[in-house]
Design a protein around this motif. Structure first.
Motif, PDB file in Angstrom:
ATOM      1  N   ALA A  87      19.389   2.078  -2.833  1.00 41.56           N
ATOM      2  CA  ALA A  87      18.514   2.044  -3.996  1.00 41.56           C
ATOM      3  C   ALA A  87      17.110   2.461  -3.563  1.00 41.56           C
ATOM      4  N   ALA A  88      16.318   2.910  -4.540  1.00 38.76           N
ATOM      5  CA  ALA A  88      14.966   3.386  -4.233  1.00 38.76           C
ATOM      6  C   ALA A  88      13.923   2.283  -4.334  1.00 38.76           C
ATOM      7  N   ASP A  89      14.369   1.057  -4.657  1.00 41.55           N
ATOM      8  CA  ASP A  89      13.406  -0.036  -4.833  1.00 41.55           C
ATOM      9  C   ASP A  89      13.668  -1.161  -3.845  1.00 41.55           C
ATOM     10  N   LEU A  90      13.846  -0.772  -2.581  1.00 44.36           N
ATOM     11  CA  LEU A  90      14.085  -1.749  -1.506  1.00 44.36           C
ATOM     12  C   LEU A  90      12.890  -1.738  -0.551  1.00 44.36           C
TER      13      LEU A  90
ATOM     14  N   TRP B 279      17.845  -6.094   1.642  1.00 46.86           N
ATOM     15  CA  TRP B 279      18.396  -5.655   0.360  1.00 46.86           C
ATOM     16  C   TRP B 279      17.568  -6.147  -0.829  1.00 46.86           C
ATOM     17  N   PHE B 280      16.480  -6.850  -0.581  1.00 49.63           N
ATOM     18  CA  PHE B 280      15.671  -7.375  -1.690  1.00 49.63           C
ATOM     19  C   PHE B 280      15.148  -6.222  -2.529  1.00 49.63           C
ATOM     20  N   ASP B 281      15.526  -6.208  -3.822  1.00 52.99           N
ATOM     21  CA  ASP B 281      15.061  -5.144  -4.714  1.00 52.99           C
ATOM     22  C   ASP B 281      14.082  -5.714  -5.724  1.00 52.99           C
ATOM     23  N   CYS B 282      13.335  -4.823  -6.352  1.00 47.69           N
ATOM     24  CA  CYS B 282      12.254  -5.234  -7.239  1.00 47.69           C
ATOM     25  C   CYS B 282      12.566  -4.796  -8.669  1.00 47.69           C
TER      26      CYS B 282
ATOM     27  N   GLY C  64       0.782  -1.229   0.000  1.00 47.04           N
ATOM     28  CA  GLY C  64       0.000   0.000   0.000  1.00 47.04           C
ATOM     29  C   GLY C  64       0.817   1.284   0.000  1.00 47.04           C
ATOM     30  N   ARG C  65       2.156   1.191  -0.085  1.00 41.42           N
ATOM     31  CA  ARG C  65       3.005   2.386  -0.079  1.00 41.42           C
ATOM     32  C   ARG C  65       4.024   2.293  -1.197  1.00 41.42           C
ATOM     33  N   PRO C  66       4.329   3.405  -1.864  1.00 45.55           N
ATOM     34  CA  PRO C  66       5.374   3.364  -2.889  1.00 45.55           C
ATOM     35  C   PRO C  66       6.686   2.866  -2.297  1.00 45.55           C
ATOM     36  N   MET C  67       7.423   2.109  -3.090  1.00 48.03           N
ATOM     37  CA  MET C  67       8.701   1.582  -2.600  1.00 48.03           C
ATOM     38  C   MET C  67       9.618   2.707  -2.132  1.00 48.03           C
TER      39      MET C  67
ATOM     40  N   HIS D  57       8.846   5.538  -0.781  1.00 51.34           N
ATOM     41  CA  HIS D  57       8.416   6.012   0.532  1.00 51.34           C
ATOM     42  C   HIS D  57       8.788   5.028   1.630  1.00 51.34           C
ATOM     43  N   ARG D  58       8.806   3.744   1.302  1.00 52.68           N
ATOM     44  CA  ARG D  58       9.207   2.749   2.292  1.00 52.68           C
ATOM     45  C   ARG D  58      10.695   2.885   2.614  1.00 52.68           C
ATOM     46  N   VAL D  59      11.508   3.172   1.581  1.00 48.54           N
ATOM     47  CA  VAL D  59      12.935   3.397   1.810  1.00 48.54           C
ATOM     48  C   VAL D  59      13.139   4.653   2.651  1.00 48.54           C
ATOM     49  N   LEU D  60      12.436   5.721   2.321  1.00 55.74           N
ATOM     50  CA  LEU D  60      12.553   6.960   3.091  1.00 55.74           C
ATOM     51  C   LEU D  60      12.145   6.748   4.550  1.00 55.74           C
ATOM     52  N   ALA D  61      11.140   5.922   4.789  1.00 55.59           N
ATOM     53  CA  ALA D  61      10.713   5.654   6.160  1.00 55.59           C
ATOM     54  C   ALA D  61      11.801   4.929   6.947  1.00 55.59           C
ATOM     55  N   ALA D  62      12.598   4.120   6.260  1.00 56.35           N
ATOM     56  CA  ALA D  62      13.667   3.379   6.936  1.00 56.35           C
ATOM     57  C   ALA D  62      14.812   4.291   7.372  1.00 56.35           C
ATOM     58  N   VAL D  63      14.894   5.472   6.770  1.00 55.74           N
ATOM     59  CA  VAL D  63      15.926   6.447   7.156  1.00 55.74           C
ATOM     60  C   VAL D  63      15.248   7.755   7.572  1.00 55.74           C
ATOM     61  N   ALA D  64      14.187   7.614   8.362  1.00 56.53           N
ATOM     62  CA  ALA D  64      13.401   8.779   8.751  1.00 56.53           C
ATOM     63  C   ALA D  64      14.194   9.783   9.565  1.00 56.53           C
ATOM     64  N   ASP D  65      15.295   9.335  10.186  1.00 58.17           N
ATOM     65  CA  ASP D  65      16.104  10.251  10.985  1.00 58.17           C
ATOM     66  C   ASP D  65      17.200  10.922  10.166  1.00 58.17           C
ATOM     67  N   ALA D  66      17.240  10.673   8.862  1.00 55.13           N
ATOM     68  CA  ALA D  66      18.242  11.320   8.010  1.00 55.13           C
ATOM     69  C   ALA D  66      18.005  12.821   7.973  1.00 55.13           C
ATOM     70  N   ALA D  67      19.080  13.588   7.982  1.00 56.06           N
ATOM     71  CA  ALA D  67      18.965  15.045   7.948  1.00 56.06           C
ATOM     72  C   ALA D  67      20.043  15.608   7.023  1.00 56.06           C
ATOM     73  N   PRO D  68      19.663  15.894   5.771  1.00 55.84           N
ATOM     74  CA  PRO D  68      18.335  15.747   5.167  1.00 55.84           C
ATOM     75  C   PRO D  68      18.220  14.432   4.401  1.00 55.84           C
ATOM     76  N   PRO D  69      16.991  13.945   4.196  1.00 57.00           N
ATOM     77  CA  PRO D  69      16.800  12.848   3.248  1.00 57.00           C
ATOM     78  C   PRO D  69      16.874  13.400   1.826  1.00 57.00           C
TER      79      PRO D  69
END
Length: 206
Positions: free
Chosen positions: A77-80, A189-192, A13-16, A18-30
């Motif tokens: 990568a953006a597709d993890l 690391w599974f990519d699509c 239900g979420r773009p891939m 956005h899922r990657v960005l959520a995994a590094v939510a503490d990044a400054a800046p993403p």
């Protein structure tokens, strides 16, 4: 995938992306490099030069947007779609020597050292390896200074350009800690790359 916006494909239900960005939510800046749809507030977006120049060119573009004083960066990568904050945290611990893994010099160095107990040392980059020992080069955490040096070295080797350079060239001269996934669940690391990959990722997220 027939030219579709792959990072924009939804998994669970979420773009891939956005899922990657959520995994590094503490990044400054993403930072997102490449064409993208809407991104969360605060995410910086840029393009590699030339567009389509590959992951190393994208790395250069992303480095240009880092805040001064940034010392560590996740190169992903953006597709993890299965990447998690726990998986990124494991890489960060390994980078500093407090996590599990093996440290290697570049292939030419012949160095290979276990990193147990007091022998653990900080390295240039920590990245995951799969069950066959293949480095997951776009699922890692780098020291920014080491990544900049790797880009400069690779550019010098290629006559001043990184257009089309393979991302494995960045790791070739770096001190790398290889990390095996020790957590529960599917490999982060599974990519699509295909529709079948997306279906498998969907099954894992249920």
């Amino acid at each position: 995938m027939g030219g579709v916006d792959k990072p924009g494909r939804a998994v669970g239900g979420r773009p891939m992306l956005h899922r990657v960005l959520a995994a590094v939510a503490d990044a400054a800046p993403p930072i997102v490099v490449g064409p993208s749809g809407p991104v969360p507030d605060g995410v910086r977006v840029t393009r590699e030069d030339p567009p389509g120049g590959g992951p190393v060119a994208a790395t250069v573009a992303g480095l240009a947007l880092l805040d001064p004083g940034t010392t560590v960066v996740a190169l992903l990568a953006a597709d993890l779609p299965l990447l998690t904050t726990a998986a990124v945290a494991e890489l960060r611990r390994a980078l500093d020597g407090s996590g599990q893994g093996l440290a290697h010099g570049g292939p030419a160095s012949g160095r290979h050292r276990p990193v147990d107990g007091a022998a653990r040392l900080a390295v240039d980059v920590a990245c995951y390896v799969d069950g066959d020992g293949r480095r997951q080069q776009l699922c890692g955490v780098w020291r920014v200074a080491a990544l900049r040096a790797a880009v400069d070295r690779l550019a010098a080797e290629r006559g001043g350009t990184v257009d089309g350079a393979p991302v494995r060239g960045l790791l070739a001269g770096a001190d790398v800690r290889e990390v095996s996934w020790s957590g529960s669940g599917p490999p982060p690391w599974f990519d699509c790359d295909t529709d079948e990959d997306v279906r498998r990722a969907e099954e894992w997220t249920r």
